[in-house]
Structure formats: structure tokens, C-alpha cells
Write a protein that holds these residues in place. Sequence first.
Motif, short mmCIF file in Angstrom:
data_model
loop_
_atom_site.label_atom_id
_atom_site.label_comp_id
_atom_site.label_asym_id
_atom_site.label_seq_id
_atom_site.Cartn_x
_atom_site.Cartn_y
_atom_site.Cartn_z
N ASP A 225 0.88 -1.25 -0.04
CA ASP A 225 -0.02 -0.05 0.08
C ASP A 225 0.77 1.29 -0.26
O ASP A 225 0.60 2.17 -0.79
CB ASP A 225 -0.94 0.03 1.27
N GLN A 226 1.93 1.25 0.88
CA GLN A 226 2.85 2.37 0.74
C GLN A 226 3.46 2.72 -0.60
O GLN A 226 3.89 3.59 -1.00
CB GLN A 226 3.96 2.35 1.89
N ARG B 86 2.16 1.82 -3.44
CA ARG B 86 1.30 2.43 -4.54
C ARG B 86 1.32 3.83 -4.07
O ARG B 86 1.06 4.76 -5.09
CB ARG B 86 -0.06 1.58 -4.08
N ASP B 87 1.00 4.27 -2.81
CA ASP B 87 1.16 5.74 -2.69
C ASP B 87 2.19 6.52 -2.95
O ASP B 87 2.07 7.39 -3.53
CB ASP B 87 0.82 5.82 -1.16
N LYS C 260 2.51 9.43 -6.21
CA LYS C 260 3.17 10.93 -6.00
C LYS C 260 4.26 11.10 -6.91
O LYS C 260 4.61 12.16 -7.25
CB LYS C 260 3.57 10.90 -4.65
#
Length: 455
Positions: A168-169, A171-172, A176
Motif C-alpha cells: 500500500d505504501q 502504491r502511494d 506521487k
Amino acid sequence: MNDLRNRLSSFVLAASIATASGIAAPALADTTLTIGTVNNADMVRMQALSSEYEKSHAGVHLNWVVLEENTLRQRLTTDIATHGGQFDVVTIGAYEAPLWGAQHWLQPLDNLPASYDVNDIFANVREQLTVDKHLYAVPFYAEASITYYRSDLFAQHGLTMPPSPTWDQMRDFAAKLHDPEHGMYGICLRGKAGWGENMALLGTIVNSYGGRWFDEQWRPQIDTPPWHQAVNFYVGLLSKYGPPGPSDNGFNENLALFAAGRCAMWVDASVGGGTVSDPKESRVAGKVGYARAPHQVTDRGSAWLWVWSLAIPASSKQTDAARDFILWATSREYLELVAARYGEAATPPGTRESTYASQAYLKAAPFAQVTYDSLRAVDPAHPTLLPVPYKGIQIVSIPEFQAVASLVGRLVAGALAGRGNVDDVLHTSQNAVNRTMKRAGYYDAPVVPKKEAQP
């Protein structure tokens, strides 16, 4: 044992249709050794440095067959299983070595000389190449999967990569950093079909979501929530934040993209660190950070362990000369030769404790510590959150796995390319793998698979 032999033979047919100085005694004179190897950077260096071996072994000539990974596997598997005798030295992995060794398709490498110092090789690496206490291959390099990221871009955007990120991190971060108008893609991952290409990475993602290939009764678990979550995540991530045409990209293609400064992040083999940190080969040298492979629900099986090794087919008629060469190419002296010629960071990684005891290597190779920590942490005997009857993290130690994972890999690559829905692909894969396992006699049969089927 006959059951395993029959299943291996059937698998080979299906696969072929579907797709320094010497350590031992001087090699025999007037000998030509045919060496089959993969076109990875470390093997290409081995080929370049082999002239040093020929200089010190008069009369020995090395004939190189260097192939793309999927093609090499097809050629070697067919030749080994049929005793074709085309090769004297083969480059194989942690999947083939125990299976082929158990079938006596490889020469055992017993009684290695004390100067070779086999105990210097990582214990969990030796274990992947050993059957019944016999070593059947020697490791050329070993790798874990790790996270590469552009530390300069992270600093510019005020981002901090954790030592062990979640998917998940990742993907974030990709969202960005993705800037395709300026030639920057948020993340690069393997998409090329192949059990050792896209399925190597995807297998670890599935593991990290709590999935597994088979339950304890060998029944496929592909059409289950963890697989759907993992594969949908993977396809969505690359579709939104990956480079164009990700289904065409394997290890070498993504390595080239990252080294050219086109990827903000990359999750792949730790062996790529030697290239991305070399200013002669990488535009981003000095601008790269390294972290453990991402996890999600669990970190069990979230990073792979792979060993590229050298072995001698039982069909070779030149085993003494072949043995001498592979001991040279995997020796401490060879590692020192690579370091002297190409720099410390280019030393083939992941095989010897002495490499990681060298301060010169640790200083020159910024990826060394995360590689060392990752290799020591992985446990192929306990690869998943839920119990399984097999060994292997991104592989399953059964003969059918190559054909099964290649099939699933093609279907997933099709979904990544926009040909098919992930949920439908997994449902189709489940049915296909179920048929394969039934035909092989893993269940709905009067006897359970023989123990030899799980080397």
C-alpha cells in the motif's frame, strides 16, 4: 521414484511444446566445454572473464550458449531430461537443482577441495542445491528480492521510504512520483510472462497478501480472496503507474529502465544493485536507496530466495574438465577477479560469507547490507502464512510447477495487457491447475504423491 520420473518426462514434453586459477586438478587438454547460461549481466561478465581460465588451462576451449531466461530454461530442461548431451555445464536455479539431482540427471559434487571452502557458502543457499546430503550444483550468485528507489526524488517530494515498506505504501509513493510527461514512471515491475519472470514477483505479492499456491492436500488456491486481492492490486498498480507495455518487461528490461532514470521505484532481484550503482552503467548511480521487499498482510514469503548455479549434466562426457571450470567460476579467486576488473560492487553477490565480511565490498556496494539481511531472513521451508506441503517462496518444489506457473503467467500477462479480466483469469487458472494436479495424481487417486516428489 517412477511416478516422479514419469511426471518429469511429461512435464518436459509439455514445456518443449509450449515454448583466477583452477581449484581442482588441471582440466583435460584438447577439450571443448559447451556452457549454457542466461544473458544476465553477471553471466555475461563470466563469459568475458573466461579467457583468463583458458589462458591458464591450455587446450581447454569454452563454447558459450547465452540465451534469454525463458529460452534457456526450455533448452536445458529438454536436453537434461532426454540425456541429449548438448551441454557440459548448465546454469540452473534453485528450482531445477533439487529436482534434477534427485533424478540423477546431474553429477553430484562431492569431496570438494578444502581450498574451495564450501562452508563459506551461505547455509540456506547450499540447502537449495542439496539432495540427500549431495550437492548437485555450486552457486554462481544468490539473490533476494529488494526495493530500489530514487532517493533524490524521495527527498525532493518529502517522502521517506521505510526499511520494510508495505505494498500500500508503494502504491502511494508511485502515485506521487509518477510523471510520464517527463519520462518518469512511478514503479517498474516484471510483467513478462514466465514462471521465472512475472510469476516470480507475483508469487511473492500473493504470499504477502496471505495467499498460497496449494493447500495441504495439494488443491490449488488460485481462485481465492488473497490471489484476487494480490493480482488485482498488481495489475492496477502497473496499469496506473508503470511504463507503457509492462507485459513486455522482465528483469533485464526493467533494469535498463531503472538504470536509465525512467523508474522512481523498482522491486526485483538484489543482483541488480551491481548495475544500478555503477556510474559506467547507470545514470542514477549515487541516487538510489535500498529497502526490503514490500509486505502486506504478512512478511512471510514476501521476498524470494533464488540461486543461479552451475551444474554438470550426467550426460556430459567431460565431467572432470567441467568440474574444474565450475569450481573456478564460483571460487573466491573468481570473485576477486571480478572485483579487480569491474569494481568491488560487481562481485557476484549472495553466495559467500567472506564477501560480506569485506569492508571494501560493503563500502563499494550500497545494496550489500539489505541483500545480506534479506538473504538471511528468507525461509523457503516456511514460505506462506498458512501451511503448505511444499518448499519454495516464488517456486513450488514439484515437477509440475514450471508448466503450471507458465500457464498462469501467460494469463496474467494477458490481463495486464488488457486482454481479460483478472477475476476471470484466476478462475480459468484455478480450473486448469486443478486438472493438471488431478492428472498427476496429487488427489482423487488411491495413493498420495510419493515423498520423492518433494525434494
